[in-house]
Design an enzyme around this catalytic site. Sequence first.
Site, PDB file in Angstrom:
ATOM      1  N   THR A  87     101.042  -0.220  34.579  1.00 29.54           N
ATOM      2  CA  THR A  87     102.343  -0.590  35.150  1.00 29.54           C
ATOM      3  C   THR A  87     102.223  -2.018  35.654  1.00 29.54           C
ATOM      4  OG1 THR A  87     102.666   1.689  35.854  1.00 29.54           O
ATOM      5  CG2 THR A  87     104.096   0.035  36.836  1.00 29.54           C
ATOM      6  N   LYS A 162     110.292   2.016  33.319  1.00 33.45           N
ATOM      7  CA  LYS A 162     109.364   2.591  34.308  1.00 33.45           C
ATOM      8  C   LYS A 162     109.781   2.223  35.745  1.00 33.45           C
ATOM      9  CE  LYS A 162     105.355   3.803  36.257  1.00 33.45           C
ATOM     10  NZ  LYS A 162     104.746   5.099  36.296  1.00 33.45           N
ATOM     11  N   LYS A 237     103.639  -0.169  45.108  1.00 34.39           N
ATOM     12  CA  LYS A 237     103.435  -1.132  44.016  1.00 34.39           C
ATOM     13  C   LYS A 237     104.651  -1.140  43.088  1.00 34.39           C
ATOM     14  CE  LYS A 237     100.981  -1.738  39.698  1.00 34.39           C
ATOM     15  NZ  LYS A 237      99.971  -1.328  38.738  1.00 34.39           N
TER      16      LYS A 237
HETATM   17  P1  NAD Z   1      92.230   2.525  38.694  1.00 37.83           P
HETATM   18  O1  NAD Z   1      92.080   1.484  39.743  1.00 37.83           O
HETATM   19  O2  NAD Z   1      91.610   3.862  38.893  1.00 37.83           O
HETATM   20  O3  NAD Z   1      91.726   1.955  37.268  1.00 37.83           O
HETATM   21  C1  NAD Z   1      91.812   0.616  36.874  1.00 37.83           C
HETATM   22  C2  NAD Z   1      90.485   0.259  36.232  1.00 37.83           C
HETATM   23  O4  NAD Z   1      90.562  -1.071  35.710  1.00 37.83           O
HETATM   24  C3  NAD Z   1      89.302   0.284  37.204  1.00 37.83           C
HETATM   25  O5  NAD Z   1      88.311   1.177  36.737  1.00 37.83           O
HETATM   26  C4  NAD Z   1      88.806  -1.159  37.219  1.00 37.83           C
HETATM   27  O6  NAD Z   1      87.406  -1.275  37.357  1.00 37.83           O
HETATM   28  C5  NAD Z   1      89.270  -1.646  35.873  1.00 37.83           C
HETATM   29  N1  NAD Z   1      89.393  -3.095  35.776  1.00 37.83           N
HETATM   30  C6  NAD Z   1      89.909  -3.969  36.675  1.00 37.83           C
HETATM   31  N2  NAD Z   1      89.837  -5.223  36.202  1.00 37.83           N
HETATM   32  C7  NAD Z   1      89.246  -5.144  34.982  1.00 37.83           C
HETATM   33  C8  NAD Z   1      88.907  -6.098  33.994  1.00 37.83           C
HETATM   34  N3  NAD Z   1      89.149  -7.399  34.171  1.00 37.83           N
HETATM   35  N4  NAD Z   1      88.303  -5.665  32.852  1.00 37.83           N
HETATM   36  C9  NAD Z   1      88.060  -4.337  32.675  1.00 37.83           C
HETATM   37  N5  NAD Z   1      88.370  -3.381  33.571  1.00 37.83           N
HETATM   38  C10 NAD Z   1      88.958  -3.791  34.708  1.00 37.83           C
HETATM   39  O7  NAD Z   1      93.822   2.674  38.483  1.00 37.83           O
HETATM   40  P2  NAD Z   1      94.593   3.876  37.736  1.00 37.83           P
HETATM   41  O8  NAD Z   1      95.080   4.862  38.743  1.00 37.83           O
HETATM   42  O9  NAD Z   1      93.787   4.301  36.557  1.00 37.83           O
HETATM   43  O10 NAD Z   1      95.905   3.087  37.253  1.00 37.83           O
HETATM   44  C11 NAD Z   1      95.890   2.229  36.126  1.00 37.83           C
HETATM   45  C12 NAD Z   1      97.311   1.761  35.857  1.00 37.83           C
HETATM   46  O11 NAD Z   1      98.152   2.900  35.634  1.00 37.83           O
HETATM   47  C13 NAD Z   1      97.968   1.002  37.011  1.00 37.83           C
HETATM   48  O12 NAD Z   1      98.724  -0.065  36.479  1.00 37.83           O
HETATM   49  C14 NAD Z   1      98.835   2.038  37.679  1.00 37.83           C
HETATM   50  O13 NAD Z   1      99.949   1.467  38.350  1.00 37.83           O
HETATM   51  C15 NAD Z   1      99.265   2.867  36.495  1.00 37.83           C
HETATM   52  N6  NAD Z   1      99.637   4.261  36.825  1.00 37.83           N
HETATM   53  C16 NAD Z   1      98.842   5.022  37.627  1.00 37.83           C
HETATM   54  C17 NAD Z   1      99.208   6.309  37.916  1.00 37.83           C
HETATM   55  C18 NAD Z   1      98.343   7.180  38.802  1.00 37.83           C
HETATM   56  O14 NAD Z   1      98.814   8.252  39.223  1.00 37.83           O
HETATM   57  N7  NAD Z   1      97.109   6.800  39.101  1.00 37.83           N
HETATM   58  C19 NAD Z   1     100.375   6.849  37.390  1.00 37.83           C
HETATM   59  C20 NAD Z   1     101.162   6.061  36.541  1.00 37.83           C
HETATM   60  C21 NAD Z   1     100.774   4.758  36.267  1.00 37.83           C
END
Ligand code: NAD
Length: 290
Positions: A87, A162, A237
């Site tokens: 997102t 979204k 966010k």
């Molecule tokens: P998270 O923080 O668990 O995962 C993000 C991952 O990206 C981390 O493991 C981090 O180490 C990695 N990362 C950061 N910078 C990086 C880089 N430069 N290169 C490689 N890896 C890198 O977050 P999440 O909960 O998995 O969410 C991911 C996305 O999905 C977000 O944009 C969030 O808004 C969206 N989202 C999350 C949910 C939820 O319920 N968690 C639901 C819908 C959407």
Amino acid sequence: MKIGFIGLGNMGAPMAANLVQAGHEVVGFDLAAPCPAGVTKAATAGEAATGAEVVITMLPNGAILRAVAAEVIPAMVPGAVLCDCSTVDVESARAVAEQAAKAGLGALDAPVSGGVGGATAGTLTFMVGGTEDAFATVEPLFAIMGQKAVHCGAPGAGQAAKICNNMILGVTMIATCEAFALADKLGLDRAKMFDVVSTSSGYSWTMNAYCPAPGVGPQSPADNGYKPGFAAELMLKDLRLSQQAAAAVDADTPMGQQAAALYERFVEQEGGKGMDFSAMLPRFENRSRE
Ligand code: NAD
């Protein structure tokens, strides 16, 4: 298919695992998180993207997406598709799509709804912006990771869908919670309140499917001490992204603006960080009129 997967956090790891389970070859990269079983670990994002037909990213925000895209795009083979499921702001989604197109690549913004539970069960909903061709390439992967993929339009349309959906969600959750808190003070039983509203014109997903009152309605994070679920800081966010987008196109969104301000206060000053976004109900419960 040969797939590169970058960002193997709470959402990315189970999504990548489902692709492996379906027989695809997945090469993964994350700065910190370990690769799930069956995903081959790459040393860099560029290495994960090399030779892949589709590269999926699942990253925290638009700035990180832009940085990763700048590294990944030159490593990708022409005709391959960069599919971002994070997102992020509409502007970043469009900028990345433009860079990918210049390099002869397809690009999709495909944010999801369904949370970690949906990612694990393979029941996410994808809201997708980008070309027909790119959508057709990735559609079989959406079918593995999710139960529904809607092609919403041109680049950025997925992110637009979204944040509009989640702006409604944030506003509705606040309305549901403040109504429960008012009902409490009026001496109305919560189960009766649920019984009436869930079958009357005040019904909503937040009332009927994700009721913020413990012990009322179907099982929800409220029944588990408000452990997320969907964390309040993720709602914040998304509400901030909605207000960033609204400002960019001069749209009047007073309820979205108010919801963003309330979640900001809740997360940053009132102990809401780490709680489910439905924990707005105990917040309202303990308050007086301002
Ligand atoms: P998270 O923080 O668990 O995962 C993000 C991952 O990206 C981390 O493991 C981090 O180490 C990695 N990362 C950061 N910078 C990086 C880089 N430069 N290169 C490689 N890896 C890198 O977050 P999440 O909960 O998995 O969410 C991911 C996305 O999905 C977000 O944009 C969030 O808004 C969206 N989202 C999350 C949910 C939820 O319920 N968690 C639901 C819908 C959407």
